[in-house]
Design an enzyme around this catalytic site. Structure first.
Site, PDB file in Angstrom:
ATOM      1  N   TYR A 142       0.850  -1.193   0.000  1.00  0.00           N
ATOM      2  CA  TYR A 142       0.000   0.000   0.000  1.00  0.00           C
ATOM      3  C   TYR A 142       0.881   1.236   0.000  1.00  0.00           C
ATOM      4  O   TYR A 142       1.845   1.319   0.760  1.00  0.00           O
ATOM      5  CB  TYR A 142      -0.894   0.011   1.250  1.00  0.00           C
ATOM      6  CG  TYR A 142      -1.820   1.201   1.341  1.00  0.00           C
ATOM      7  CD1 TYR A 142      -2.818   1.411   0.395  1.00  0.00           C
ATOM      8  CD2 TYR A 142      -1.699   2.121   2.384  1.00  0.00           C
ATOM      9  CE1 TYR A 142      -3.678   2.497   0.484  1.00  0.00           C
ATOM     10  CE2 TYR A 142      -2.566   3.214   2.479  1.00  0.00           C
ATOM     11  CZ  TYR A 142      -3.548   3.397   1.526  1.00  0.00           C
ATOM     12  OH  TYR A 142      -4.396   4.474   1.622  1.00  0.00           O
ATOM     13  N   ASP A 237       9.176   2.702   0.442  1.00  0.00           N
ATOM     14  CA  ASP A 237       8.091   3.362   1.169  1.00  0.00           C
ATOM     15  C   ASP A 237       8.194   2.927   2.632  1.00  0.00           C
ATOM     16  O   ASP A 237       7.780   1.833   3.006  1.00  0.00           O
ATOM     17  CB  ASP A 237       6.741   2.986   0.560  1.00  0.00           C
ATOM     18  CG  ASP A 237       5.586   3.716   1.228  1.00  0.00           C
ATOM     19  OD1 ASP A 237       5.825   4.371   2.267  1.00  0.00           O
ATOM     20  OD2 ASP A 237       4.455   3.618   0.723  1.00  0.00           O
ATOM     21  N   LYS A 265       3.356   8.678   9.368  1.00  0.00           N
ATOM     22  CA  LYS A 265       3.092   8.057  10.669  1.00  0.00           C
ATOM     23  C   LYS A 265       4.061   8.541  11.755  1.00  0.00           C
ATOM     24  O   LYS A 265       3.889   9.658  12.220  1.00  0.00           O
ATOM     25  CB  LYS A 265       3.053   6.534  10.499  1.00  0.00           C
ATOM     26  CG  LYS A 265       1.974   6.181   9.448  1.00  0.00           C
ATOM     27  CD  LYS A 265       1.514   4.766   9.354  1.00  0.00           C
ATOM     28  CE  LYS A 265       0.271   4.688   8.488  1.00  0.00           C
ATOM     29  NZ  LYS A 265       0.358   3.968   7.242  1.00  0.00           N
TER      30      LYS A 265
HETATM   31  C1  LIG Z   1      -0.123   4.481   5.832  1.00  0.00           C
HETATM   32  C2  LIG Z   1       0.712   4.294   4.631  1.00  0.00           C
HETATM   33  C3  LIG Z   1       0.672   5.176   3.531  1.00  0.00           C
HETATM   34  C4  LIG Z   1      -0.334   6.300   3.456  1.00  0.00           C
HETATM   35  O1  LIG Z   1      -0.156   7.232   4.449  1.00  0.00           O
HETATM   36  P1  LIG Z   1      -1.397   8.198   4.840  1.00  0.00           P
HETATM   37  O2  LIG Z   1      -0.802   9.122   5.835  1.00  0.00           O
HETATM   38  O3  LIG Z   1      -2.463   7.304   5.372  1.00  0.00           O
HETATM   39  O4  LIG Z   1      -1.814   8.890   3.588  1.00  0.00           O
HETATM   40  C5  LIG Z   1       1.558   4.985   2.499  1.00  0.00           C
HETATM   41  N1  LIG Z   1       2.443   3.981   2.521  1.00  0.00           N
HETATM   42  C6  LIG Z   1       2.517   3.111   3.532  1.00  0.00           C
HETATM   43  C7  LIG Z   1       3.554   2.038   3.523  1.00  0.00           C
HETATM   44  C8  LIG Z   1       1.638   3.230   4.618  1.00  0.00           C
HETATM   45  O5  LIG Z   1       1.694   2.332   5.616  1.00  0.00           O
END
Ligand SMILES: *Cc1c(COP(=O)(O)O)cnc(C)c1O
Length: 425
Positions: A142, A237, A265
């Site tokens: 994701y 990511d 996060k």
């Molecule tokens: C949570 C997450 C996102 C998206 O971040 P948001 O702040 O929810 O837009 C993107 N990449 C990874 C790996 C994530 O865990």
């Protein structure tokens, strides 16, 4: 009718599905979503006054637990001086300096307000830098909800049984190639055919949005080698793994340095912050220095920067990663001792302070290895745990998060609650 149900009804009248983000609606586990009133350390209290030990931790940001005194003090101090300037501020520079010092890929850093924005902007930068259009992602990973990346994108979408989303034109994802994780042969084939037209390969080096699919270092290294060979950029990511797997995230953990990295996060200490970073000559292609446009009214917001800075400094000052690893190990040992003998339908997969109840058998490393019948067992487990005062993610495909605020008793209590469920089900 309880307070949670009352508020949910009010919410559904004015907010689609009653929630601001889909997984919160309990669609995968059934029942009424909880409305939370306050959090204290490892605990969270709902609208009905029920206190729970929280293993969701806002899905990752709260590595220090709820309302950590140092983070709250930093927020209060910053907020008193003004909540937004729309101009540079000192804490933005300090936080960028700290990220640069901690993460091997972060020569320069640009702040945004979410993980979605961070990845979306990094993709644009990669295309601008290479003059190429195609990007490569991996199924189950994701990367936020921007159009080009909503292809086989993990839990929220798996949970709702949709491979993708309505409203995303085929043309917008036509340049996104998709490969399974854990498959070097598929990598070889892709790069042989499309390597020279590929701007960027992006991956969660520690995929944690569709279960916890810990990758073999050899697979990640192969991806690094092939991107380099074909002049494609590599993006890790690290929105979840950054500052969680250690100060240098998964990049330092695996000893592999990507060209670009994204954060979210933890980097905001519980406030809305994202960031993307990378080699200086790439990052300098961003406006105003370079031709790749990117901007944000609330980017580098002084209150959010203060919170992120306080969070990272506290992690460093308290050597938090050692104690998080100890807690993770405790959880793992207790599971082996108390749950495994009960022959449960799941096994515990754990790395650092992340954990996941995976289906039994060889630990899955690709989305394709996950069985479709996980959710049913999980829904019952989720509600049994809630009864006993433990709040886990309302989806079988979401991981659990430990924080420095969780005590040994919190961890052992969770394992005991699991054991009681396995005993009686
Ligand atoms: C949570 C997450 C996102 C998206 O971040 P948001 O702040 O929810 O837009 C993107 N990449 C990874 C790996 C994530 O865990």
């Amino acid at each position: 009718m309880g307070e949670n149900s009352e508020w949910y009804e009010r919410a559904r009248a004015v907010i689609p599905g009653g929630v601001s983000s889909p997984v919160r609606a309990f669609g995968a586990v059934g029942g009424t979503p909880l409305f939370f009133e306050r959090g204290e350390g490892a605990h969270i209290v709902d609208a009905e006054g029920k206190r729970l030990v929280d293993f969701v931790m806002s899905w990752g940001p709260l590595i220090l637990g709820h309302a950590h005194p140092r983070v709250i003090a930093a927020i209060e101090e910053a907020a008193r001086k003004g909540t937004s300037f729309g101009a540079p501020c000192k804490d933005e520079v300090r936080l960028a300096e700290l990220v640069h010092a901690l993460h091997p890929a972060a020569e320069k850093v640009r702040f945004v307000s979410s993980g979605t924005e961070a990845v979306m902007s990094a993709v644009r930068l990669a295309r601008g830098a290479t003059g190429r259009s195609r990007i490569l992602k991996f199924s189950g990973c994701y990367h936020g909800h921007s159009d080009a990346l909503l292809v086989a994108a993990g839990s929220g979408l798996v949970t709702f049984g949709k491979p993708s989303s309505e409203g995303v034109p085929q043309e917008f994802t036509a340049l996104t190639s998709l490969l399974p994780l854990d498959d070097e042969e598929a990598l070889e084939t892709f790069f042989a055919e499309h390597g020279d037209e590929c701007a960027l390969a992006l991956i969660e080096p520690l995929p944690a949005n569709n279960g916890l699919l810990v990758q073999r270092p050899a697979f990640l290294q192969k991806l690094r080698d092939l991107t380099q060979k074909h002049g494609a950029l590599l993006l890790f990511d690290e929105v979840i793994s950054g500052f969680r797997l250690g100060p240098g995230g998964a990049s330092a953990h695996y000893g592999i340095t990507p060209d670009l990295v994204t954060f979210g996060k933890i980097i905001g200490g519980g406030l809305p912050v994202g960031a993307f970073a990378g080699r200086a000559e790439l990052m300098d292609l961003l406006a105003p220095q370079g031709p790749v446009y990117q901007a944000g009214t609330l980017s580098g917001n002084p209150v959010a920067m203060a919170a992120g800075l306080a969070c990272l400094k506290t992690l460093l000052d308290t050597k938090a990663w050692d104690s998080l690893e100890q807690k993770g190990r405790l959880l793992e040992e207790a599971f082996a001792e108390r749950c495994a003998p009960l022959d449960p339908p799941v096994q515990l997969v754990r790395i650092g302070s992340l954990f996941w109840l995976a289906p039994r058998g060889p630990a899955p490393r690709a989305a394709e290895a996950l069985p479709p019948d996980l959710p049913e067992v999980y829904g019952r487990l989720f509600h049994a745990l809630l009864e006993q005062g433990y709040y886990m993610a309302p989806s079988a495909y979401e991981v659990g998060f430990l924080s420095t605020a969780h005590s040994e008793a919190d961890c052992l209590g969770l394992v005991d609650a699991w054991a009681r469920f396995f005993q009686t089900s």
